[in-house]
Structure formats: structure tokens, C-alpha cells
Motif scaffolding. Structure first.
Motif, PDB file in Angstrom:
ATOM      1  N   TRP A   1      86.107  45.571  52.262  1.00  0.00           N
ATOM      2  CA  TRP A   1      87.305  44.601  52.650  1.00  0.00           C
ATOM      3  C   TRP A   1      87.759  44.073  51.233  1.00  0.00           C
ATOM      4  O   TRP A   1      88.899  43.571  51.230  1.00  0.00           O
ATOM      5  CB  TRP A   1      86.714  43.339  53.547  1.00  0.00           C
ATOM      6  N   ARG A   2      86.833  43.593  50.367  1.00  0.00           N
ATOM      7  CA  ARG A   2      87.184  42.866  48.949  1.00  0.00           C
ATOM      8  C   ARG A   2      88.099  43.988  48.222  1.00  0.00           C
ATOM      9  O   ARG A   2      89.265  43.418  47.765  1.00  0.00           O
ATOM     10  CB  ARG A   2      86.122  42.766  48.460  1.00  0.00           C
ATOM     11  N   LYS A   3      87.892  45.255  48.319  1.00  0.00           N
ATOM     12  CA  LYS A   3      88.695  45.896  47.493  1.00  0.00           C
ATOM     13  C   LYS A   3      90.209  46.239  48.081  1.00  0.00           C
ATOM     14  O   LYS A   3      90.825  46.591  47.437  1.00  0.00           O
ATOM     15  CB  LYS A   3      87.889  47.505  47.251  1.00  0.00           C
ATOM     16  N   GLY A   4      90.107  46.293  49.408  1.00  0.00           N
ATOM     17  CA  GLY A   4      91.247  46.574  50.232  1.00  0.00           C
ATOM     18  C   GLY A   4      92.124  45.331  50.080  1.00  0.00           C
ATOM     19  O   GLY A   4      93.493  45.510  50.059  1.00  0.00           O
ATOM     20  N   ALA A   5      91.716  43.892  49.661  1.00  0.00           N
ATOM     21  CA  ALA A   5      92.406  43.171  49.763  1.00  0.00           C
ATOM     22  C   ALA A   5      92.843  42.762  48.059  1.00  0.00           C
ATOM     23  O   ALA A   5      93.558  41.902  47.731  1.00  0.00           O
ATOM     24  CB  ALA A   5      91.449  41.796  50.082  1.00  0.00           C
ATOM     25  N   GLY A   6      92.335  43.809  47.223  1.00  0.00           N
ATOM     26  CA  GLY A   6      92.595  43.603  45.932  1.00  0.00           C
ATOM     27  C   GLY A   6      91.954  42.209  45.024  1.00  0.00           C
ATOM     28  O   GLY A   6      92.477  41.883  44.112  1.00  0.00           O
ATOM     29  N   VAL A   7      90.696  41.900  45.737  1.00  0.00           N
ATOM     30  CA  VAL A   7      90.207  40.707  45.250  1.00  0.00           C
ATOM     31  C   VAL A   7      88.777  41.257  44.460  1.00  0.00           C
ATOM     32  O   VAL A   7      88.163  42.071  44.546  1.00  0.00           O
ATOM     33  CB  VAL A   7      89.606  39.769  46.330  1.00  0.00           C
ATOM     34  N   SER A   8      88.493  40.536  43.065  1.00  0.00           N
ATOM     35  CA  SER A   8      87.640  40.839  42.344  1.00  0.00           C
ATOM     36  C   SER A   8      86.487  39.968  42.772  1.00  0.00           C
ATOM     37  O   SER A   8      86.252  39.033  43.524  1.00  0.00           O
ATOM     38  CB  SER A   8      87.984  40.411  40.968  1.00  0.00           C
ATOM     39  N   ARG A   9      85.144  40.323  42.471  1.00  0.00           N
ATOM     40  CA  ARG A   9      83.844  39.599  42.736  1.00  0.00           C
ATOM     41  C   ARG A   9      84.032  38.291  42.267  1.00  0.00           C
ATOM     42  O   ARG A   9      83.460  37.325  42.802  1.00  0.00           O
ATOM     43  CB  ARG A   9      82.768  40.449  42.216  1.00  0.00           C
ATOM     44  N   ALA A  10      84.548  38.195  40.919  1.00  0.00           N
ATOM     45  CA  ALA A  10      84.438  36.872  40.377  1.00  0.00           C
ATOM     46  C   ALA A  10      85.347  36.006  41.287  1.00  0.00           C
ATOM     47  O   ALA A  10      84.985  34.667  41.466  1.00  0.00           O
ATOM     48  CB  ALA A  10      84.975  37.028  39.052  1.00  0.00           C
ATOM     49  N   GLU A  11      86.640  36.368  41.742  1.00  0.00           N
ATOM     50  CA  GLU A  11      87.439  35.876  42.597  1.00  0.00           C
ATOM     51  C   GLU A  11      86.660  35.088  43.868  1.00  0.00           C
ATOM     52  O   GLU A  11      87.008  33.910  44.264  1.00  0.00           O
ATOM     53  CB  GLU A  11      88.833  36.422  42.819  1.00  0.00           C
ATOM     54  N   VAL A  12      86.297  35.901  44.393  1.00  0.00           N
ATOM     55  CA  VAL A  12      85.744  35.627  45.995  1.00  0.00           C
ATOM     56  C   VAL A  12      84.291  34.777  45.423  1.00  0.00           C
ATOM     57  O   VAL A  12      84.157  33.680  46.403  1.00  0.00           O
ATOM     58  CB  VAL A  12      85.196  36.887  46.755  1.00  0.00           C
ATOM     59  N   GLY A  13      83.575  35.046  44.496  1.00  0.00           N
ATOM     60  CA  GLY A  13      82.431  33.988  44.218  1.00  0.00           C
ATOM     61  C   GLY A  13      82.975  32.641  43.919  1.00  0.00           C
ATOM     62  O   GLY A  13      82.483  31.740  44.354  1.00  0.00           O
ATOM     63  N   GLU A  14      84.126  32.677  43.136  1.00  0.00           N
ATOM     64  CA  GLU A  14      84.510  31.280  42.646  1.00  0.00           C
ATOM     65  C   GLU A  14      85.111  30.510  43.878  1.00  0.00           C
ATOM     66  O   GLU A  14      84.705  29.313  44.033  1.00  0.00           O
ATOM     67  CB  GLU A  14      85.717  31.479  41.590  1.00  0.00           C
ATOM     68  N   ALA A  15      85.825  31.126  44.813  1.00  0.00           N
ATOM     69  CA  ALA A  15      86.516  30.539  45.840  1.00  0.00           C
ATOM     70  C   ALA A  15      85.220  30.085  46.869  1.00  0.00           C
ATOM     71  O   ALA A  15      85.341  28.975  47.328  1.00  0.00           O
ATOM     72  CB  ALA A  15      87.275  31.497  46.960  1.00  0.00           C
ATOM     73  N   ALA A  16      83.929  30.786  46.776  1.00  0.00           N
ATOM     74  CA  ALA A  16      82.952  30.292  47.699  1.00  0.00           C
ATOM     75  C   ALA A  16      81.942  29.482  46.851  1.00  0.00           C
ATOM     76  O   ALA A  16      80.673  29.099  47.512  1.00  0.00           O
ATOM     77  CB  ALA A  16      82.308  31.557  48.574  1.00  0.00           C
ATOM     78  N   ARG A  17      81.903  29.248  45.630  1.00  0.00           N
ATOM     79  CA  ARG A  17      81.320  28.753  44.674  1.00  0.00           C
ATOM     80  C   ARG A  17      79.911  29.536  44.627  1.00  0.00           C
ATOM     81  O   ARG A  17      78.859  28.872  44.667  1.00  0.00           O
ATOM     82  CB  ARG A  17      80.988  27.195  45.087  1.00  0.00           C
ATOM     83  N   TYR A  18      79.868  30.814  44.557  1.00  0.00           N
ATOM     84  CA  TYR A  18      78.941  31.508  44.054  1.00  0.00           C
ATOM     85  C   TYR A  18      79.172  32.620  43.007  1.00  0.00           C
ATOM     86  O   TYR A  18      80.245  32.766  42.681  1.00  0.00           O
ATOM     87  CB  TYR A  18      78.484  32.781  45.286  1.00  0.00           C
ATOM     88  N   SER A  19      78.160  32.882  42.279  1.00  0.00           N
ATOM     89  CA  SER A  19      78.582  33.678  41.089  1.00  0.00           C
ATOM     90  C   SER A  19      78.974  35.124  41.439  1.00  0.00           C
ATOM     91  O   SER A  19      78.476  35.841  42.683  1.00  0.00           O
ATOM     92  CB  SER A  19      77.247  33.628  40.212  1.00  0.00           C
ATOM     93  N   ALA A  20      79.508  35.903  40.552  1.00  0.00           N
ATOM     94  CA  ALA A  20      79.995  37.253  40.858  1.00  0.00           C
ATOM     95  C   ALA A  20      78.609  38.127  40.890  1.00  0.00           C
ATOM     96  O   ALA A  20      78.858  39.145  41.756  1.00  0.00           O
ATOM     97  CB  ALA A  20      80.795  37.828  39.543  1.00  0.00           C
ATOM     98  N   SER A  21      77.767  37.735  40.137  1.00  0.00           N
ATOM     99  CA  SER A  21      76.266  38.660  40.351  1.00  0.00           C
ATOM    100  C   SER A  21      75.911  38.385  41.747  1.00  0.00           C
ATOM    101  O   SER A  21      75.050  39.339  42.230  1.00  0.00           O
ATOM    102  CB  SER A  21      75.390  38.081  39.458  1.00  0.00           C
ATOM    103  N   THR A  22      75.927  37.287  42.424  1.00  0.00           N
ATOM    104  CA  THR A  22      75.408  37.022  43.815  1.00  0.00           C
ATOM    105  C   THR A  22      76.320  37.998  44.717  1.00  0.00           C
ATOM    106  O   THR A  22      75.836  38.671  45.559  1.00  0.00           O
ATOM    107  CB  THR A  22      75.763  35.667  44.263  1.00  0.00           C
ATOM    108  N   VAL A  23      77.765  38.040  44.658  1.00  0.00           N
ATOM    109  CA  VAL A  23      78.583  38.977  45.360  1.00  0.00           C
ATOM    110  C   VAL A  23      77.977  40.338  45.330  1.00  0.00           C
ATOM    111  O   VAL A  23      78.206  41.072  46.294  1.00  0.00           O
ATOM    112  CB  VAL A  23      80.037  38.586  44.818  1.00  0.00           C
TER     113      VAL A  23
END
Length: 270
Positions: free
Chosen positions: A21-43
């Protein structure tokens, strides 16, 4: 790395769907992590099935990816299991058993543990477990004990090596109450409880615990365990071998009556 621990399959499946879903939406791990207040490594760990997905991360990601609730819909299926992954198959078969024969050289078997004894063991696991997991596993262990008194009754045979009774798990008070609990359980008409004293030891008894199980279809299974490994099998050769070992151990043990006296004397000495 290939040897890194992974969560059960449902978590790994959810992680792979999260990544798609993330790749289909063109969203990076860092971006979704920032939006949810989690690190990219958690994602990344969620996507690789190395850690459970935090519900907030799933909810934010569902909206960010335009999943329309499809991603969040998987959350109810990710409830943590009551038992460690390697034990789950055995406990599913145990619930359908008509007989269970157990030999334990080191610990009181879970079906016979008091709540305090179980918590002392599970709460001191290495590596340590979080408090919620400890309580879940203690509760699950106690719930298993309903098998001892269910109808129709299951035939239980327990043989405990003397060190099991000598080890003061949880301290003197927990130890004494555990011994008294064994005496009470031993009075159940469907339970046979025997002690294998030091002076009756046989080499077969030093090779580790054995559990033999027969289900309602009269299929036979065997469980043998080690530090980080367990084997639950229906292979006739393995079941036969472990049955022979268990039989030898059982014949060397004290009788049910002698065993009760043995435990009573231990309680008096405490």
C-alpha cells in the motif's frame, strides 16, 4: 539477516500488505513515520515482520495511503497469541487429548503450576518479557489447567524428577504452596502423580522432558523440548522411542502412594 527473529505469519503478512500500500501510494517510510510520529526504522521493522504494527501507525497509514479502511481492517487479526509460537501446535492438540503422559526433570509442568509459580517463571524469562505479555501467558497457563477437571475426563500421568520438587522457584512460600498444590492435584481420580527420586535415576531420565499425547481419534503424538528447540511429532518411530523411554522412567518412579508420602515429608521439612 536470515537468522533475525520474526513474528508469526499474520504479522508478516500484514507487514507485506503495508509495504504494498505504501509503495502504491508513492509514500516513503520516513514520510509515513513522520505523519504517525514513528521512526522510519519502525516502519521498516513492521514491513519486514520484525515487530507488531502500532495501531496508530496503521490508522495514519490507512488514510495516507488512501486504503479506505482496508489496511485497518487487518488489525483485529493481529492480537498476540497466548502462547509462544513454538508451543502453539502442541497446545491445540492438547485441548483435544484423551490422555497426556508427562515426564519433567527440571520444572513443575504448566498444568500443575500455581499462579505464583507460573508468574515467577514467566516473569523472569530471558530475554525479559513486557508486563502485558507476562500476564497474558500466566492467564493462558492457568486456563489450560481446566483440562484437569473437564468432562469427559482426560487421563493424566505425571512423573517428576526429584530436583523439580527441591528447586524453590519463587522463594520459600511459593515453593511450599506449590508442593501442597501437587498433593491436591494428585487426589484427582484422573491424575497419576509420581516422583522419581535421585537414587532411582536411569540414564533415559537425564535426556530431557517427554510428553506423550493421544487425541480423540486415538492418534499418538510426542513432544520433546530443549532450551531453544522443541519437536512435536506423530512419526511412529519417534513416538515409539519416546514411549519406551517414558515407560522405563515411569517404572523406576515411586508409586502414587509413595510419591504422595515423599512430597508430604518434603513439606514438613520446609
Amino acid at each position: 539477516m536470515a537468522n533475525e527473529p520474526q513474528l508469526p505469519v499474520p504479522y508478516r503478512y500484514f507487514g507485506s500488505q503495508f509495504q504494498l500500500w505504501r509503495k502504491g501510494a508513492g509514500v516513503s517510510r520516513a514520510e509515513v513515520g513522520e505523519a504517525a510520529r514513528y521512526s522510519a526504522s519502525t516502519v521498516e521493522s513492521v514491513e519486514l515482520g520484525k515487530r507488531p504494527v502500532p495501531p496508530k501507525l496503521a490508522e495514519v497509514a490507512d488514510e495516507l495511503f488512501g486504503a479506505g479502511g482496508k489496511l485497518k481492517a487487518g488489525l483485529p487479526y493481529l492480537e498476540r497469541g497466548k502462547f509462544p509460537e513454538r508451543s502453539r501446535d502442541f497446545f491445540e492438540f492438547e485441548a483435544d487429548a484423551v490422555s497426556v503422559w508427562s515426564y519433567q526433570p527440571l520444572l513443575v509442568p504448566g498444568l500443575l503450576q500455581t499462579k505464583a509459580y507460573a508468574r515467577a517463571l514467566i516473569g523472569k524469562s530471558t530475554p525479559p518479557l513486557d508486563n502485558e505479555t507476562v500476564e497474558e501467558r500466566v492467564k493462558a497457563r492457568l486456563n489450560r489447567q481446566l483440562l484437569l477437571t473437564q468432562t469427559p475426563p482426560v487421563a493424566f500421568s505425571f512423573v517428576l524428577f526429584e530436583p523439580v520438587l527441591r528447586c524453590p522457584v519463587g522463594g520459600p512460600d511459593v515453593h511450599q504452596k506449590q508442593l501442597l498444590h501437587l498433593l491436591e492435584i494428585g487426589k484427582l481420580r484422573n491424575v497419576s502423580l509420581q516422583v522419581l527420586p535421585y537414587d532411582r535415576i536411569t540414564p533415559a531420565a537425564l535426556s530431557g522432558p517427554i510428553v506423550l499425547l493421544e487425541n480423540q481419534d486415538h492418534e499418538r503424538f510426542a513432544l520433546s523440548e530443549g532450551q531453544e528447540m522443541s519437536q512435536f511429532t506423530s512419526d511412529p518411530a519417534d513416538v515409539s522411542s519416546l514411549t519406551l523411554r517414558h515407560g522405563l522412567i515411569r517404572t523406576q518412579a515411586l508409586s502414587v502412594e509413595e510419591s504422595a508420602t515423599f512430597v508430604e515429608q518434603m513439606v514438613e521439612q520446609l
